[in-house]
Design an enzyme around this catalytic site. Structure first.
Site, mmCIF file in Angstrom:
data_model
loop_
_atom_site.group_PDB
_atom_site.id
_atom_site.type_symbol
_atom_site.label_atom_id
_atom_site.label_comp_id
_atom_site.label_asym_id
_atom_site.label_seq_id
_atom_site.Cartn_x
_atom_site.Cartn_y
_atom_site.Cartn_z
ATOM 1 N N LYS A 381 0.770 -1.184 -0.152
ATOM 2 C CA LYS A 381 0.144 0.179 -0.038
ATOM 3 C C LYS A 381 0.721 1.329 0.128
ATOM 4 C CE LYS A 381 -4.332 -1.751 2.181
ATOM 5 N NZ LYS A 381 -5.145 -1.594 3.183
ATOM 6 N N HIS A 432 -2.945 -12.805 1.125
ATOM 7 C CA HIS A 432 -3.941 -12.666 2.049
ATOM 8 C C HIS A 432 -5.308 -11.911 1.879
ATOM 9 C CE1 HIS A 432 -2.303 -8.273 1.995
ATOM 10 N NE2 HIS A 432 -3.405 -8.072 2.683
ATOM 11 N N HIS A 433 -5.330 -11.680 0.344
ATOM 12 C CA HIS A 433 -6.565 -11.270 -0.088
ATOM 13 C C HIS A 433 -7.340 -12.316 -0.926
ATOM 14 C CE1 HIS A 433 -7.247 -7.202 1.971
ATOM 15 N NE2 HIS A 433 -6.139 -6.795 1.391
#
Length: 519
Positions: A381, A432-433
């Site tokens: 991010k 993780h998504h």
């Protein structure tokens, strides 16, 4: 050197025949008489009946054939001397015994004294050259005094060989033990293994089954020392205060070692004190039911030097590890700060992930790796523009596609590292998504195609995100968050992990309470 030899004069005095089955002192020099003449056995035992060398008497074994001699040698590896006849059931029986002992049993310590009444059957020159013997005697020349002399010189040689071999074994053991000790990074495990290795070192080359070592490893809390590893008589006292277990005399000795920061050796006790650079104080105590000799102490002192170095290495490695952890958490928190989500999100995710990994059954190393790596799950991010990352409203499709890129970006940032933590972090950042039903991103992995690290972190991350305030939403209650995760069992989340999560929800809540947001 004074060998403390005690024996009678050259006159042979008749006495009751010595019975080798009679109970002897605990330690004796073992001698095998291999001869087919019973009279030879009786006379030899009579002549040597009051013999002592270094405070130890003799224990005799009798064999009347080569087969008996070989069997006794196979069963008794600590026989010091063989008084061996050449001719027994066969003309070369004794020579066969020599070859068996040296070549088959590989016993090069025992001293072999060849005795023959028929020197023509085995000429001295030929036998000395071709067979590994240590002396050659004709029975007619072996007077009582010469037998004494022969036994003394042979025992002295045997003793020196055993000392050399013990030293070699001891040094090999120290090298092996030190190698194992240096691989340990936990101070608790370090002390436990020091106790094990020292006990092993003290038992080195001890053939007496009654030789026992008892002891404990203790570490100091704010007030006193507590036992966390023990052996022998102290095994039942793990987690007890040392003061409640030992005598006042021993307690004083222990604190003498602590106060003077030194090791203390006595006839049957060893007290070792070592302190890490971080200030952690540890005591190792060992006691033996037999005397600890100078060789034992020399080995232990060498080992202690290695322990001291290893102890410092643990401290330095711990410092490096703690620094790495802080860097990892800081990187994760930088991303959270950019999202205007200050708090302990990454630290909670780390603890949640480790707890899930433990309950799932992963080994200790993997559980720790997940804890260290999971704070970097959203590291990608850092490349997302602020206007999208901090948008208070719902994202449009284009903006959501940009957000989804953080998984690949994070993976690309971490994947080339050869460090296990970074490799684990790369997997977590990438997966993780993903969703258990195959509808996640970036690769639409399904079920167990998703790495267990990714499946674990997914639950930890979502649970904490739901319970926390975000720029685009208010926090949910714990009950609402748990219900959501249960509703996504087999859809978003691994059903096995959901069951583990709900069964241990109290532990997750406890972590949440301990690591509350600081803003």
């Amino acid at each position: 050197m004074n060998d403390n030899i005690v024996f009678s004069d050259d006159n042979m005095l008749f006495a009751e025949e010595y019975n080798h089955e009679t109970e002897l002192i605990d330690e004796s020099w073992k001698i095998l008489i291999a001869d087919d003449e019973k009279e030879v056995h009786s006379v030899t035992k009579l002549v040597l009946s009051d013999f002592q060398f270094q405070g130890k008497g003799l224990k005799f074994y009798s064999a009347y054939s080569a087969q008996e001699a070989m069997e006794l040698m196979r069963k008794n590896k600590d026989i010091a001397i063989i008084l061996l006849d050449v001719v027994m059931e066969e003309e070369d029986s004794g020579l066969k015994v020599i070859k068996y002992v040296r070549e088959v049993l590989q016993n090069n310590d025992v001293r072999i004294i060849l005795r023959t009444g028929q020197p023509g059957q085995a000429p001295e020159k030929k036998v000395i050259v071709e067979y590994d013997i240590n002396d050659y005697k004709e029975k007619t020349e072996l007077t009582a005094q010469k037998l004494y002399t022969c036994i003394v010189t042979s025992l002295r040689t045997y003793r020196d060989i055993k000392t050399i071999n013990t030293n070699k074994k001891g040094l090999d053991k120290i090298i092996q033990s030190s190698s194992r000790i240096f691989q340990i990074q936990s101070m608790t495990k370090f002390s436990q293994n020091v106790l094990i290795e020292l006990s092993s070192l003290l038992n080195l080359n001890k053939n007496d089954l009654c030789y026992q070592v008892s002891g404990f490893a203790a570490t100091k809390d704010e007030n006193d020392f507590y036992i966390f590893a023990a052996t022998g008589d102290y095994s039942k006292y793990i987690y007890n205060n040392v003061k409640e277990v030992v005598s006042l005399t021993l307690y004083s000795k222990l604190y003498k070692a602590v106060n003077e920061t030194k090791n203390i050796f006595s006839e049957n006790e060893i007290i070792m004190f070592f302190k890490s650079q971080s200030g952690l104080e540890n005591i190792i105590y060992l006691k033996s039911n037999k005397k600890i000799n100078d060789i034992d102490i020399n080995f232990i002192e060498i080992f202690c030097n290695n322990i001291s170095i290893a102890c410092d290495n643990i401290y330095l490695n711990k410092e490096i590890e703690n620094t790495q952890k802080e860097i990892i958490f800081t990187l994760g928190e930088i991303v959270e700060a950019r999202s205007k989500e200050t708090g302990n999100h990454v630290r909670r995710v780390a603890e949640y992930s480790k707890l899930l990994a433990q309950k799932y059954g992963l080994n200790e190393k993997e559980c720790e790796l997940i804890k260290l790596a999971s704070p970097m799950h959203d590291i990608g991010k850092i490349a997302i523009p602020d206007n999208i990352l901090n948008k208070p409203g719902k994202l449009n499709d284009k903006e959501f596609d940009i957000i989804k890129n953080h998984c690949v970006t994070g993976y690309d940032m971490l994947k080339n590292s050869n460090k296990e933590i970074m490799k684990t972090a790369a997997i977590i950042a990438h997966e993780h998504h993903e969703r258990y039903n195959g509808k996640g991103y970036p690769n639409g992995l399904k079920g167990e195609e998703i790495h267990i690290y990714g499946r674990i972190t997914a639950i930890a991350d979502v649970f904490d995100a739901l319970c926390s305030r975000r720029v685009y939403k208010n926090s949910w209650s714990v009950d609402e968050s748990v219900e959501y995760i249960k509703s996504e069992k087999g859809e978003h989340f691994d059903p096995v992990l959901v069951d583990i999560f709900t069964a241990n929800i109290d532990k997750f809540i406890n972590i949440k309470e301990q690591l509350k947001d600081y803003n």
